[in-house]
Design an enzyme around this catalytic site. Structure first.
Site, mmCIF file in Angstrom:
data_model
loop_
_atom_site.group_PDB
_atom_site.id
_atom_site.type_symbol
_atom_site.label_atom_id
_atom_site.label_comp_id
_atom_site.label_asym_id
_atom_site.label_seq_id
_atom_site.Cartn_x
_atom_site.Cartn_y
_atom_site.Cartn_z
ATOM 1 N N CYS A 1 -3.617 7.545 -1.551
ATOM 2 C CA CYS A 1 -4.755 7.612 -2.017
ATOM 3 C C CYS A 1 -5.916 8.153 -1.543
ATOM 4 O O CYS A 1 -6.970 8.596 -1.773
ATOM 5 C CB CYS A 1 -5.202 6.292 -2.857
ATOM 6 S SG CYS A 1 -3.741 5.292 -3.283
ATOM 7 N N GLU B 1 -6.618 -5.878 4.426
ATOM 8 C CA GLU B 1 -7.053 -4.446 3.638
ATOM 9 C C GLU B 1 -8.065 -4.666 2.405
ATOM 10 O O GLU B 1 -8.962 -3.849 2.270
ATOM 11 C CB GLU B 1 -5.893 -3.649 3.328
ATOM 12 C CG GLU B 1 -6.265 -2.020 2.948
ATOM 13 C CD GLU B 1 -4.845 -1.313 2.789
ATOM 14 O OE1 GLU B 1 -4.340 -1.722 1.922
ATOM 15 O OE2 GLU B 1 -5.047 -0.127 3.461
ATOM 16 N N CYS C 1 0.821 -1.345 -0.041
ATOM 17 C CA CYS C 1 -0.075 -0.021 0.074
ATOM 18 C C CYS C 1 0.535 1.247 0.148
ATOM 19 O O CYS C 1 1.881 1.381 0.781
ATOM 20 C CB CYS C 1 -0.704 -0.013 1.472
ATOM 21 S SG CYS C 1 -1.723 1.488 1.485
ATOM 22 N N THR D 1 -4.242 4.771 7.212
ATOM 23 C CA THR D 1 -3.184 4.807 6.192
ATOM 24 C C THR D 1 -2.440 5.906 6.023
ATOM 25 O O THR D 1 -2.618 6.825 5.681
ATOM 26 C CB THR D 1 -3.822 4.017 4.919
ATOM 27 O OG1 THR D 1 -4.612 3.103 5.171
ATOM 28 C CG2 THR D 1 -2.840 3.802 3.584
ATOM 29 N N TYR E 1 -9.209 0.438 -5.501
ATOM 30 C CA TYR E 1 -8.875 -0.973 -5.216
ATOM 31 C C TYR E 1 -9.015 -1.679 -6.584
ATOM 32 O O TYR E 1 -8.206 -2.647 -6.592
ATOM 33 C CB TYR E 1 -9.572 -1.572 -4.250
ATOM 34 C CG TYR E 1 -9.584 -1.540 -2.723
ATOM 35 C CD1 TYR E 1 -8.801 -0.008 -2.449
ATOM 36 C CD2 TYR E 1 -9.326 -2.340 -1.889
ATOM 37 C CE1 TYR E 1 -8.549 0.360 -0.891
ATOM 38 C CE2 TYR E 1 -8.963 -2.022 -0.574
ATOM 39 C CZ TYR E 1 -8.507 -0.943 -0.404
ATOM 40 O OH TYR E 1 -8.175 -0.521 1.007
ATOM 41 N N CYS F 1 -4.752 -0.555 -7.408
ATOM 42 C CA CYS F 1 -3.658 -0.816 -6.462
ATOM 43 C C CYS F 1 -3.617 -2.313 -6.143
ATOM 44 O O CYS F 1 -2.412 -2.887 -6.202
ATOM 45 C CB CYS F 1 -3.715 -0.001 -5.129
ATOM 46 S SG CYS F 1 -4.725 -0.449 -3.630
ATOM 47 N N HIS G 1 -12.696 5.346 -3.338
ATOM 48 C CA HIS G 1 -11.770 4.412 -2.621
ATOM 49 C C HIS G 1 -12.014 3.113 -3.101
ATOM 50 O O HIS G 1 -10.844 2.379 -3.419
ATOM 51 C CB HIS G 1 -11.465 4.520 -1.092
ATOM 52 C CG HIS G 1 -10.124 4.317 -0.769
ATOM 53 N ND1 HIS G 1 -8.947 4.906 -1.146
ATOM 54 C CD2 HIS G 1 -9.659 3.515 0.234
ATOM 55 C CE1 HIS G 1 -8.106 4.517 -0.520
ATOM 56 N NE2 HIS G 1 -8.484 3.645 0.439
ATOM 57 N N GLU H 1 -0.065 1.986 8.895
ATOM 58 C CA GLU H 1 -1.436 2.096 9.495
ATOM 59 C C GLU H 1 -1.125 2.924 10.927
ATOM 60 O O GLU H 1 -0.408 2.218 11.793
ATOM 61 C CB GLU H 1 -2.316 0.984 9.857
ATOM 62 C CG GLU H 1 -2.331 0.090 8.248
ATOM 63 C CD GLU H 1 -3.228 0.919 7.396
ATOM 64 O OE1 GLU H 1 -3.945 1.767 7.801
ATOM 65 O OE2 GLU H 1 -2.735 0.652 6.056
#
Ligand code: SF4
Ligand code: FE
Length: 481
Positions: free
Chosen positions: A103, A446, A99, A190, A295, A298, A291, A256
């Site tokens: 974003c 995640e 990650c 994050t 995904y 990413c 978001h 995180e």
């Protein structure tokens, strides 16, 4: 051009923060071995934006300032922008296998841009102009911005105002001409420590009586009253050992943070929602939608690296031509590209909001994320299948390097001619890292809970499913009134 170099980014985050890790206060966090890989990951974003080969995808022209900016600070102006975003996230996943953290603020900004416009239209407020000014500063300085949504939520059967702990949801405790004071916490944040600023949003749709929880604002991550506690991740202390290969992905990692807001003052010009409960749900949904679109990029990029590592593990075992191995690699690719298709599809069907910025298709973004809660698990299962049990029984790198037993390990880890046992060791540890080590946080858990847990997507899929229209199709064909 307002693009920071990776070195400038690193220098810019060297600031005093209120950070704890393993119960101790951390100074100079940028030198901490557990934290460093997460900074390397963000530096990669700044590095690729400087690379002429990636400028088309990593940068954009700001509609606010006319300058070339890092795409992570862009407000989407077309479906093409939405598609480029997904491609950019896939690219970064391919380069870091984790990650890359930037974003969340990007998605928060795109959601706030349209919501503030619509709030102003309804209530005559000036949130949109404030936000545009705030975001122009972000673009001009190429800042990394975190985004915070998830409150601890206390007893989930109770509303925010019914909680035994009144701070279970972040809320306004003081409101004056100059600004507001907020108290509460935002968890699993994050990249919060690696960010210069953060955009804070409510965590759910709010009701009358819950106005003090309907709050959104921008804040510097080292603001007085902010306490950060670094989140632990599986096998993270391997980064403290002297055996880098045991880490798996020894260059890059995610981050995180458990963030506490202990009466933090926010000046009025950084407040973007304060009491407008009618828009809290909309902000949550739009941010989550953006978001969930993310995904489809990413996780696909990380999937690409895992598929590549698995194919290499097969080669190291000499089984790359076995039909079942090839079929499993095909299945992994099929699942991964299905996720990408969802990311591209929800971007292609994007539409302009009243504010003029483009938003992805909500139904397909939720379908995208719902698939992400499943497919990476199957991809990881197939990777473990092909890689074999050694990914979790292999001795440490220290044994491999030992004068006494190293040669023995090398002898028994050797497989095909011309393949180095050390490279085999690297690949197996890397697969361990992605499927059950530190990187499994970004690739598995995640995928399940990031951008909302699976049930949140099912609610949105139901809402967007147009069942009435579908029933009518059947009725029309069958002449039912
Ligand atoms: Fe970006 Fe993916 Fe990390 Fe979210 S999980 S911040 S979309 S890399
Ligand atoms: Fe995430």
């Amino acid at each position: 051009m307002v693009l920071k170099t990776p070195e400038e980014y690193l220098e810019s985050i060297k600031r005093p923060v209120n950070l704890y890790l393993f119960g101790e206060k951390i100074q100079d966090f940028w030198n901490h071995p557990i934290i460093k890989p997460s900074i390397n990951t963000v530096k990669k974003i700044y590095e690729l934006a400087q690379d002429p080969n990636y400028q088309e995808i990593m940068t954009a022209r700001s509609h606010l300032t006319g300058e070339i900016i890092n795409r992570f600070t862009h407000i989407h102006q077309s479906t093409e922008d939405l598609i480029k975003k997904v491609n950019m996230l896939r690219l970064l996943g391919q380069h870091t296998a984790c990650c890359f953290q930037r974003c969340v603020g990007f998605d928060a900004a795109n959601a706030l841009y349209s919501v503030t416009f619509e709030m102003d239209k309804k209530f005559g407020t000036d949130y949109h102009e404030r936000f545009k000014k705030y975001w122009s500063e972000v673009q001009a300085q190429d800042l990394m911005v975190g985004g915070a949504m998830t409150d601890p939520k206390g007893d989930r059967s109770k509303r925010p105002i019914e909680q035994p702990n009144p701070d279970a949801y972040l809320h306004v405790v003081e409101d004056s001409e100059d600004g507001i004071v907020v108290r509460g916490a935002k968890i699993h944040q994050t990249g919060f420590l690696n960010s210069h600023r953060a955009i804070i949003m409510p965590t759910l749709a709010l009701r009358p009586g819950e106005e003090k929880y309907a709050v959104s604002f921008g804040v510097d991550t080292n603001e007085k009253g902010i306490i950060m506690i670094y989140g632990r991740q599986s096998c993270d202390t391997r980064k403290l050992e002297k055996n880098p290969l045991d880490i798996g992905n020894y260059k890059y990692g995610g981050q995180e943070i458990f963030v506490i807001f202990d009466d933090v003052f926010v000046p009025k010009e950084h407040v973007f929602m304060n009491g407008e409960i009618e828009f809290s749900g909309e902000l949550v949904n739009r941010f989550a939608g953006f978001h969930r679109q993310s995904y489809g990029g990413c996780k696909v990029g990380v999937g690409d690296v895992l598929i590549g590592a698995t194919a290499l593990a097969a080669e190291f075992n000499g089984v790359q031509n076995a039909s079942h191995v090839r079929d499993k690699l095909i299945e992994m690719t099929h699942l991964n590209e299905t996720l990408f298709s969802c990311g591209i599809a929800c971007s292609s069907l994007g539409f302009p909001r009243q504010a003029g910025n483009y938003e992805m298709n909500m139904l397909l973004a939720n379908v995208c994320k719902q698939n992400v809660t499943r497919f990476p698990y199957e991809i990881a299962r197939l990777a473990e299948d092909i890689a074999g049990g050694l990914i979790c029984t292999m001795p440490s790198e220290a044994d491999l390097r030992s004068n006494e037993i190293g040669p023995l390990l090398e002898k028994y880890l050797s497989t095909c001619e011309n393949l180095s046992p050390e490279d085999r060791y690297k690949i197996l540890r890397f697969i361990e890292n992605l499927t059950m080590g530190v990187a499994s946080v970004s690739y598995r858990t995640e995928s399940m809970h990031g951008a909302g847990s699976p049930q949140a997507q099912r609610i949105m899929i139901y809402r967007e499913s147009k069942l009435g229209e579908k029933k009518q199709f059947a009725k029309d064909i069958l002449d039912i009134d």
